[in-house]
Scaffold this active site. Structure first.
Site: not given
Ligand code: SDX
Length: 436
Positions: A313, A371
C-alpha cells in the site's frame, strides 16, 4: 481553510546554482505530518516541484478521513474504523462522512428515508443496458451508466447551486447500488429487480442482486450485516487515486455524475480497486499451498511483472486496519454459511504467513491490504469475481461524494492543473515530407 496555521515555522529552499532562496511556510493540521506550502515556490525560485505518483505531495486540505500508515490507523471524521465497523451501519457512516458528525436518531431517520426514496432509476435508463454486450465487464457498464446519469438528471447538474449538489449527492448514493445490481442482472439475462423501501441499504442491494421474480428471496441477516460492514470499510480513504480523480474532474466544474464516473474508471485498475478481483484470480492461479514459493519468487523478480495482489500500500507500512476487520468478517461469514475449510481461505492465510516472514516483504513493509480478504468473502457470499470492484465502487461512492462536496464548498478551490519536467525536443522547424 485550515484551522491551524503553524506558529511561523518555515523552510528555506535555496537554488545552489543561482543562489536564490525562498522561504516557504510549514503548516500543521490537527493530526499527521506537517506540510510545506509551496505555492510561492515558482514565483520565488522559478522552479516547480517534481513528484511523479505524488509520493510526498498533499493535494488538498481535508477534514474527512485520516490515515496513519506507520501505525495502521484509519479514522472517518475522527472515529476509528474498527469501532464504526463493529457498532455503526453504512448509512450512518455515510451521514458521518458527508456532514462530519454522527447523526441524532431523527437526523439518521431522515437521511435513511431520503436515500431510500431515491433508489429507483428513471425507467429509460434501462435502455442503456441493452447497448452493452452481455459479457461486458460490469465496471465498464457502471462507468458508462453513471456517466449517463448526466443525461437524465439535468435538475441536479448545476454545481454552483448548493441544493442541486445535495440532490445529485443523494441520487448517486442511492442509485449506484441499483445500477450495479442492474449491471449484474443484465449479464445473467435476468430481469432487473426494483429496489424495495422496506429493506435496509445492504438488504436492498442483496435483494436487487439475487432475487428473481419467480420466488421470494429472503435476505440473510448475516450476509446483509457482512455487506454493510464491507461497505463501511470501503467508504472512504483520503486522497487515493480514484478520489483524486474525482477531485480533479470536479475542479474543472464537471457535473457530479461525470466526476463519479471518472472515479469508477480509476478505481477499476488492478493496482487500486481492481485488486480484489485480481487477488481471487491470483489465488485460483496459485491453486495449492505447495505452489506458493513459486509465486513469492515471481513477486520478488524485477523482470517479472507479477505482483502479490492484495499486498502493499502506498500509505500503510503496517497492517491495513481494514484487512484485519475483513479477515475476521471472512471467518464469520464462512462459519455462518457452514463453509468449512474453504481452500482459497486456507491458501490466502498460508500465503499471508509465508509473505510476512519473507525479508523482501518485511523490508518493504508489504502487508495485506483491504483487498486481500474481501474477494474471499464476496465469493463465499455468491458474488462473481467481476462484481468485486463494483462492490468497492458502490461503497466508495459516498466517500467520493463527501470529498467532492468538501472541494466544492472550499472558497479557495481552483482548477487542478499540474506542471511537468519537460525533456522533449527543443524548438525546430517543420521539414517537408520530401526532405525527410
Ligand atoms: C487500494 O491509495 C489507497 O488508499 C487505495 C485503497 C483505497 O482504499 O482507496 O487503499 C485501495 O487500492 C489498495 C491497494 C490494492 N492494490 C494491490 O493490492 C495491488 C498490489 N499492490 C501493489 O501494486 C502496490 O503495493 C501498490 C500499488 C498498492 C502501492 O504501490 P507503491 O506505493 O507505488 O509502491 P511501489 O510500487 O513503489 O513498491 C515499493 C516496492 C517495490 O520494490 P522495489 O522497487 O523497492 O524493489 O515494493 C514492491 C515494489 O516492487 N512491491 C511489491 C508489491 N507492492 C509493492 N512487490 C510484490 N508484490 C506487491 N504487491
Amino acid at each position: 481553510m485550515h484551522d491551524k496555521a503553524n506558529a511561523g515555522a518555515t523552510a528555506t529552499v535555496t537554488n545552489s546554482q543561482t543562489g536564490q532562496s525562498v522561504e516557504l511556510p510549514i503548516l500543521s493540521g490537527s493530526m499527521g505530518p506537517q506540510v510545506m506550502d509551496i505555492r510561492k515556490l515558482y514565483s520565488g525560485l522559478g522552479v516547480f516541484t517534481f513528484d511523479p505518483g505524488y509520493m510526498a505531495t498533499g493535494s488538498c486540505e481535508s477534514k474527512i478521513t485520516f490515515i496513519d500508515g506507520d501505525e495502521g490507523v484509519l479514522l472517518y471524521r475522527g472515529y476509528p474504523i474498527q469501532q464504526l465497523a463493529e457498532k455503526s451501519d453504512f448509512l450512518e457512516v455515510s451521514y458521518l462522512l458527508l456532514y462530519g458528525e454522527l447523526p441524532t436518531e431523527a437526523q439518521k431517520a431522515k437521511f435513511v428515508r431520503d436515500v431510500t426514496y431515491h433508489t429507483m432509476v428513471h425507467e429509460q435508463i434501462t435502455y442503456f443496458f441493452r447497448g452493452f454486450r452481455r459479457d461486458a465487464h460490469p465496471m465498464a457498464v457502471l462507468c458508462g451508466v453513471v456517466g449517463a446519469m448526466s443525461a437524465f438528471y439535468h435538475d441536479s447538474t448545476d454545481i454552483n447551486d448548493e441544493r442541486q449538489r445535495m440532490v445529485a449527492s443523494f441520487r448517486l448514493i442511492a442509485k449506484v447500488p441499483t445500477l450495479a445490481a442492474m449491471a449484474y442482472k443484465y449479464s445473467l439475462g435476468q430481469p432487473f429487480i426494483h429496489p424495495r423501501n422496506d429493506l435496509t441499504y445492504a438488504e436492498n442491494f442483496l435483494h436487487m442482486m439475487f432475487a428473481v421474480p419467480a420466488e421470494e428471496y429472503v435476505v440473510s441477516p448475516v450476509l446483509s450485516r457482512a455487506i454493510d460492514r464491507l461497505f463501511i470499510l470501503h467508504a472512504d480513504h483520503e486522497q487515493n487515486a480514484s478520489t483524486s480523480t474525482v477531485r480533479l474532474a470536479g475542479s474543472s466544474g464537471a457535473n457530479p455524475f461525470a466526476c463519479i464516473s471518472a472515479g469508477i474508471a480509476s478505481l477499476w485498475g488492478p493496482a487500486h480497486g481492481g485488486a480484489n478481483e485480481a487477488v481471487l484470480r491470483m489465488l485460483e492461479e496459485i491453486g495449492s499451498v505447495d505452489r506458493i514459493p513459486e509465486f513469492i519468487k515471481r513477486a520478488k523478480d524485477k523482470d517479472d511483472s507479477f505482483r502479490l495482489m492484495g499486498f502493499g500500500h502506498r500509505v500503510y507500512k503496517n497492517y491495513d486496519p481494514r484487512a484485519t476487520v475483513m479477515r475476521e468478517t471472512c471467518h464469520e461469514v464462512l462459519d455462518e454459511l457452514g463453509i468449512k475449510d474453504e481452500p482459497l481461505l486456507e491458501l490466502a492465510m498460508e500465503l499471508e504467513r509465508i509473505a510476512l516472514e519473507d525479508e523482501y516483504f518485511v523490508d518493504r513493509k508489504l502487508y495485506p491490504n483491504v483487498d486481500f480478504y474481501s474477494g474471499i468473502i464476496l465469493k463465499a457470499m455468491g458474488f462473481p469475481a467481476h462484481l468485486f470492484t463494483v462492490m468497492f465502487a458502490v461503497a466508495r461512492t459516498v466517500g467520493w461524494i463527501a470529498q467532492w462536496n468538501e472541494m466544492m464548498n472550499d472558497p479557495t478551490q481552483k482548477i487542478g492543473r499540474p506542471r511537468q519536467l519537460y525533456t522533449g525536443a527543443g524548438p525546430r522547424d517543420y521539414v517537408p515530407v520530401e526532405q525527410r
